[in-house]
Design a protein around this motif. Structure first.
Motif, PDB file in Angstrom:
ATOM      1  N   GLU A   1       0.923  -1.361   0.125  1.00  0.00           N
ATOM      2  CA  GLU A   1      -0.065  -0.025   0.080  1.00  0.00           C
ATOM      3  C   GLU A   1       0.845   1.190   0.075  1.00  0.00           C
ATOM      4  OE1 GLU A   1      -3.323   0.109  -0.329  1.00  0.00           O
ATOM      5  OE2 GLU A   1      -3.893  -1.821   0.268  1.00  0.00           O
ATOM      6  N   GLY A   2       0.151   2.488  -0.503  1.00  0.00           N
ATOM      7  CA  GLY A   2       0.992   3.585  -0.309  1.00  0.00           C
ATOM      8  C   GLY A   2       0.033   4.727  -0.924  1.00  0.00           C
ATOM      9  N   THR A   3       0.717   5.857  -0.712  1.00  0.00           N
ATOM     10  CA  THR A   3      -0.028   6.944  -1.640  1.00  0.00           C
ATOM     11  C   THR A   3       0.424   7.452  -2.613  1.00  0.00           C
ATOM     12  OG1 THR A   3      -0.613   8.288   0.639  1.00  0.00           O
ATOM     13  CG2 THR A   3      -0.742   9.460  -1.298  1.00  0.00           C
ATOM     14  N   PRO A   4      -0.372   7.245  -3.840  1.00  0.00           N
ATOM     15  CA  PRO A   4       0.293   7.601  -5.056  1.00  0.00           C
ATOM     16  C   PRO A   4       0.872   8.935  -5.362  1.00  0.00           C
ATOM     17  CG  PRO A   4      -2.144   6.683  -5.401  1.00  0.00           C
ATOM     18  CD  PRO A   4      -1.687   6.784  -3.774  1.00  0.00           C
ATOM     19  N   LEU A   5       1.935   9.056  -6.050  1.00  0.00           N
ATOM     20  CA  LEU A   5       2.721  10.177  -6.301  1.00  0.00           C
ATOM     21  C   LEU A   5       1.842  11.261  -6.985  1.00  0.00           C
ATOM     22  CD1 LEU A   5       5.417   9.946  -5.262  1.00  0.00           C
ATOM     23  CD2 LEU A   5       6.347  10.227  -7.682  1.00  0.00           C
ATOM     24  N   SER A   6       0.814  10.734  -8.001  1.00  0.00           N
ATOM     25  CA  SER A   6      -0.027  11.633  -8.523  1.00  0.00           C
ATOM     26  C   SER A   6      -0.989  12.459  -7.599  1.00  0.00           C
ATOM     27  CB  SER A   6      -1.094  11.002  -9.380  1.00  0.00           C
ATOM     28  OG  SER A   6      -1.861   9.903  -8.849  1.00  0.00           O
ATOM     29  N   ARG A   7      -1.286  11.674  -6.270  1.00  0.00           N
ATOM     30  CA  ARG A   7      -1.885  12.269  -5.081  1.00  0.00           C
ATOM     31  C   ARG A   7      -1.342  13.275  -4.398  1.00  0.00           C
ATOM     32  NH1 ARG A   7      -4.715   8.262  -1.394  1.00  0.00           N
ATOM     33  NH2 ARG A   7      -5.312   7.330  -3.532  1.00  0.00           N
ATOM     34  N   ILE A   8       0.219  12.822  -4.311  1.00  0.00           N
ATOM     35  CA  ILE A   8       0.732  13.693  -3.458  1.00  0.00           C
ATOM     36  C   ILE A   8       1.090  15.118  -4.299  1.00  0.00           C
ATOM     37  CG2 ILE A   8       3.299  14.306  -2.661  1.00  0.00           C
ATOM     38  CD1 ILE A   8       3.161  11.213  -2.042  1.00  0.00           C
ATOM     39  N   ILE A   9       1.443  15.033  -5.839  1.00  0.00           N
ATOM     40  CA  ILE A   9       1.622  15.826  -6.756  1.00  0.00           C
ATOM     41  C   ILE A   9       0.405  17.002  -6.554  1.00  0.00           C
ATOM     42  CG2 ILE A   9       1.532  16.713  -9.236  1.00  0.00           C
ATOM     43  CD1 ILE A   9       3.243  14.161  -9.583  1.00  0.00           C
ATOM     44  N   SER A  10      -0.983  16.576  -6.247  1.00  0.00           N
ATOM     45  CA  SER A  10      -2.060  17.340  -6.378  1.00  0.00           C
ATOM     46  C   SER A  10      -2.516  17.805  -4.995  1.00  0.00           C
ATOM     47  CB  SER A  10      -3.305  16.442  -7.018  1.00  0.00           C
ATOM     48  OG  SER A  10      -3.608  15.347  -6.335  1.00  0.00           O
TER      49      SER A  10
ATOM     50  N   THR B   1       1.290  17.591   1.162  1.00  0.00           N
ATOM     51  CA  THR B   1       1.982  18.476   1.858  1.00  0.00           C
ATOM     52  C   THR B   1       3.205  18.851   1.358  1.00  0.00           C
ATOM     53  OG1 THR B   1       2.805  17.034   3.690  1.00  0.00           O
ATOM     54  CG2 THR B   1       0.730  17.635   3.809  1.00  0.00           C
ATOM     55  N   GLN B   2       3.797  19.760   1.715  1.00  0.00           N
ATOM     56  CA  GLN B   2       5.244  20.066   1.352  1.00  0.00           C
ATOM     57  C   GLN B   2       6.280  19.280   1.911  1.00  0.00           C
ATOM     58  OE1 GLN B   2       6.035  22.676  -0.803  1.00  0.00           O
ATOM     59  NE2 GLN B   2       7.835  21.583  -1.056  1.00  0.00           N
ATOM     60  N   GLU B   3       6.061  18.574   3.168  1.00  0.00           N
ATOM     61  CA  GLU B   3       6.988  17.580   3.550  1.00  0.00           C
ATOM     62  C   GLU B   3       6.900  16.241   2.928  1.00  0.00           C
ATOM     63  OE1 GLU B   3       7.891  15.085   7.763  1.00  0.00           O
ATOM     64  OE2 GLU B   3       6.058  16.535   7.449  1.00  0.00           O
ATOM     65  N   GLU B   4       5.605  16.008   2.376  1.00  0.00           N
ATOM     66  CA  GLU B   4       5.679  14.752   1.510  1.00  0.00           C
ATOM     67  C   GLU B   4       6.022  14.783   0.097  1.00  0.00           C
ATOM     68  OE1 GLU B   4       1.286  12.968   3.229  1.00  0.00           O
ATOM     69  OE2 GLU B   4       1.026  14.681   1.817  1.00  0.00           O
ATOM     70  N   ARG B   5       5.948  16.084  -0.351  1.00  0.00           N
ATOM     71  CA  ARG B   5       6.384  16.609  -1.589  1.00  0.00           C
ATOM     72  C   ARG B   5       8.006  16.237  -1.695  1.00  0.00           C
ATOM     73  NH1 ARG B   5       2.995  19.552  -5.044  1.00  0.00           N
ATOM     74  NH2 ARG B   5       0.989  19.813  -4.101  1.00  0.00           N
ATOM     75  N   ASN B   6       8.628  17.031  -0.630  1.00  0.00           N
ATOM     76  CA  ASN B   6      10.036  16.754  -0.327  1.00  0.00           C
ATOM     77  C   ASN B   6      10.703  15.690  -0.272  1.00  0.00           C
ATOM     78  OD1 ASN B   6       9.929  19.679  -0.520  1.00  0.00           O
ATOM     79  ND2 ASN B   6      10.122  19.873   1.824  1.00  0.00           N
ATOM     80  N   ARG B   7      10.087  14.602   0.521  1.00  0.00           N
ATOM     81  CA  ARG B   7      10.325  13.522   0.851  1.00  0.00           C
ATOM     82  C   ARG B   7      10.235  12.616  -0.267  1.00  0.00           C
ATOM     83  NH1 ARG B   7      13.423  10.100   4.356  1.00  0.00           N
ATOM     84  NH2 ARG B   7      12.637   8.139   4.406  1.00  0.00           N
ATOM     85  N   ALA B   8       9.214  12.558  -1.213  1.00  0.00           N
ATOM     86  CA  ALA B   8       9.018  11.804  -2.150  1.00  0.00           C
ATOM     87  C   ALA B   8      10.027  12.105  -3.127  1.00  0.00           C
ATOM     88  CB  ALA B   8       7.433  12.010  -2.993  1.00  0.00           C
ATOM     89  N   GLY B   9      10.397  13.471  -3.446  1.00  0.00           N
ATOM     90  CA  GLY B   9      11.338  13.998  -4.254  1.00  0.00           C
ATOM     91  C   GLY B   9      12.568  13.599  -4.154  1.00  0.00           C
ATOM     92  N   TYR B  10      13.118  13.550  -2.764  1.00  0.00           N
ATOM     93  CA  TYR B  10      14.607  13.150  -2.463  1.00  0.00           C
ATOM     94  C   TYR B  10      14.666  11.795  -2.677  1.00  0.00           C
ATOM     95  CZ  TYR B  10      18.126  12.348   0.801  1.00  0.00           C
ATOM     96  OH  TYR B  10      19.260  11.723   1.227  1.00  0.00           O
TER      97      TYR B  10
ATOM     98  N   VAL C   1       9.038  15.192 -12.852  1.00  0.00           N
ATOM     99  CA  VAL C   1       8.231  14.929 -11.852  1.00  0.00           C
ATOM    100  C   VAL C   1       8.794  15.757 -10.614  1.00  0.00           C
ATOM    101  CG1 VAL C   1       7.696  12.990 -10.322  1.00  0.00           C
ATOM    102  CG2 VAL C   1       8.302  12.633 -12.569  1.00  0.00           C
ATOM    103  N   LEU C   2       9.931  15.826 -10.367  1.00  0.00           N
ATOM    104  CA  LEU C   2      10.616  16.691  -9.024  1.00  0.00           C
ATOM    105  C   LEU C   2       9.977  18.306  -9.261  1.00  0.00           C
ATOM    106  CD1 LEU C   2      14.351  15.887  -8.835  1.00  0.00           C
ATOM    107  CD2 LEU C   2      12.429  14.862  -7.688  1.00  0.00           C
ATOM    108  N   CYS C   3       9.783  18.748 -10.630  1.00  0.00           N
ATOM    109  CA  CYS C   3       9.167  19.930 -10.863  1.00  0.00           C
ATOM    110  C   CYS C   3       7.579  19.925 -10.422  1.00  0.00           C
ATOM    111  CB  CYS C   3       9.417  20.554 -12.081  1.00  0.00           C
ATOM    112  SG  CYS C   3      11.068  20.938 -12.222  1.00  0.00           S
ATOM    113  N   GLN C   4       6.940  18.975 -10.797  1.00  0.00           N
ATOM    114  CA  GLN C   4       5.471  18.648 -10.496  1.00  0.00           C
ATOM    115  C   GLN C   4       5.323  18.678  -9.229  1.00  0.00           C
ATOM    116  OE1 GLN C   4       3.372  15.511 -12.406  1.00  0.00           O
ATOM    117  NE2 GLN C   4       4.570  15.991 -14.460  1.00  0.00           N
ATOM    118  N   LEU C   5       6.263  18.042  -8.447  1.00  0.00           N
ATOM    119  CA  LEU C   5       6.128  17.974  -6.886  1.00  0.00           C
ATOM    120  C   LEU C   5       6.510  19.214  -5.962  1.00  0.00           C
ATOM    121  CD1 LEU C   5       7.857  14.520  -6.470  1.00  0.00           C
ATOM    122  CD2 LEU C   5       5.542  14.902  -5.433  1.00  0.00           C
TER     123      LEU C   5
END
Length: 440
Positions: free
Chosen positions: A244-253, A256-265, A416-420
């Motif tokens: 399970e997990g939160t799809p990146l598309s949902r994080i993009i839309s 939170t900024q913390e989730e975006r930073n974490r996913a991108g890193y 993708v990093l720019c979308q995030l």
């Protein structure tokens, strides 16, 4: 022999859909061609026409189960480069392409499972959900419970996917100029050709299973990257652990900024560490292939497209980046020429080459850098404007074949990093994983 009744969309119907695209584009272009087209598409195409174009183009792509959807997914990571007044009509349609497609009938799913796993395929599962949980470019995923009680993901390839994929890519190559509505400088042909080169590999789920096993072994127990283990594999069916997990598309839309930073890193970490740890580069960086687990790890789901790098990323990349950051124009020029990026008889100026490269390296010149759509649009404009020095210089450079896939995947990852809109110390990632890169 493929039973055409099993193919969700026949090749003839697919080609007809694609063939209708030029008429729609031509009509809209005629409405806007009161002057010569010299700049971005927005200068001659109104917002309403952009919206209708997006709806038509991505409706067609989204309904296809082969190369068109795959091309749409590959293009979707570049959405962040579009000017904002053009990006909005495309964003929702592109996101749909990343994870959605019309499902196969249950009877067809059962037939594929029987052909690939044997007539007693049901004995291998204690539960199997006929409704697909997700769609891929050439298959769909079902959730099931393996006989030993493990939750599993069952990826089933669409019947006839191979012929359809080749047919779509051939047709899309002919229509490549139409996609310049996205960005006038965007050249689809190399992308289509590179996708076609990888078709055979992506159609073989046993080959994908070997790649996934290599990644799973390399990242087993890793605190940052989670690769589901392979449970079983056949040529057209791949069964892996369900995660399970939160799809990146949902994080993009909505993330939170913390989730975006974490996913991108973590995406950046996977990109640069995979070649060293698994001797493979994950080569399909669109958001549909990633989830963010509740424990903070990046879940990686698809390994159909990989680049085999037995010696890791080429050391000259890191070395030349280091020299560029030090301002060593002549050494950068010489190194690029040695690697084949600059023709031997080229008369380009070394300082001009360095000035061309430095804006691209801006993300690693700072302790922390936030990728953004604005930054990517500025770079797309700088490199895509035929009147700019960067555009003129780029036309004099080569992209050696050995770097083609690395280049394409890196660009896709940046998209993708720019979308995030992710912010992190990207320089630290390179310092850890990029051979030849040195931090001053």
């Amino acid at each position: 022999m493929v039973d055409v009744t099993d193919i969700p969309r026949g090749t003839v119907a697919r080609t007809a859909r694609l063939a209708r695209l030029p008429l729609g584009f031509a009509g809209r272009a005629a409405l806007g061609l009161g002057k010569k087209v010299t700049g971005l598409a927005g200068e001659v195409i109104s917002d309403k026409m952009q919206e209708r174009t997006a709806e038509q183009l991505f409706s067609v792509l989204g309904q296809l189960k082969g190369g068109a959807m795959k091309l749409g997914q590959a293009l979707s990571v570049f959405e962040a480069a579009l000017p904002e007044n053009l990006a909005a009509p495309y964003r929702a349609a592109l996101t749909k392409l990343q994870e959605a497609a019309p499902p196969l009938p249950a009877a067809t799913v059962h037939k594929v499972l029987a052909e690939q796993l044997g007539e007693n395929w049901r004995d291998k599962f204690s539960e199997f959900d006929d409704a697909p949980a997700a769609a891929a470019s050439i298959g769909q995923v079902h959730k099931a419970v393996w006989a030993d009680g493990r939750d599993v993901a069952v990826k089933i390839q669409y019947p006839g996917a191979g012929p359809a994929l080749l047919s779509d890519l051939k047709q899309l190559g002919r229509l490549s100029s139409l996609f310049r509505v996205l960005q006038p400088g965007l050249d689809i042909k190399p992308l289509v050709e590179e996708l076609r080169d990888r078709v055979v590999e992506e159609l073989d789920y046993q080959l994908e299973a070997r790649s996934q096993r290599a990644f799973a072994k390399a990242y087993d127990g890793d605190p940052e990257i989670l690769v589901p283990k392979v449970v079983a594999a056949a040529e057209k069916v791949l069964i892996t652990e369900w995660v399970e997990g939160t799809p990146l598309s949902r994080i993009i839309s909505d993330g939170t900024q913390e989730e975006r930073n974490r996913a991108g890193y973590l995406m950046s970490t996977l990109h640069f560490s995979g070649p060293q740890r698994a001797h493979l580069l994950h080569a399909d960086p669109h958001p549909g292939n990633f989830r963010l687990h509740e424990d903070g790890r990046l879940v990686v789901l698809d390994f159909g497209a990989v680049a085999r790098l037995p010696h890791g990323l080429p050391e000259p990349i890191g070395h030349l980046v280091t020299l560029a950051l030090r301002g060593e124009a002549q050494q950068v020029f010489d190194g690029l020429r040695d690697e084949g990026f600059i023709p031997a008889d080229s008369e380009v100026d070394p300082q001009g080459v360095l000035d061309f490269l430095l804006p691209m390296l801006d993300p690693i010149t700072k302790d922390e850098f936030r990728f953004s759509r604005e930054w990517l649009r500025a770079e797309a404009t700088r490199l895509g404007n035929p009147k700019s020095q960067a555009y003129i210089l780029a036309k004099q450079l080569n992209l050696p074949p050995s770097y083609l896939l690395i280049h394409r995947v890196t660009l896709g990852s940046i998209g993708v990093l720019c979308q995030l809109e992710a912010e992190a110390s990207w320089r630290d990632v390179l310092a850890t994983w990029l051979p030849g890169f040195e931090v001053e």
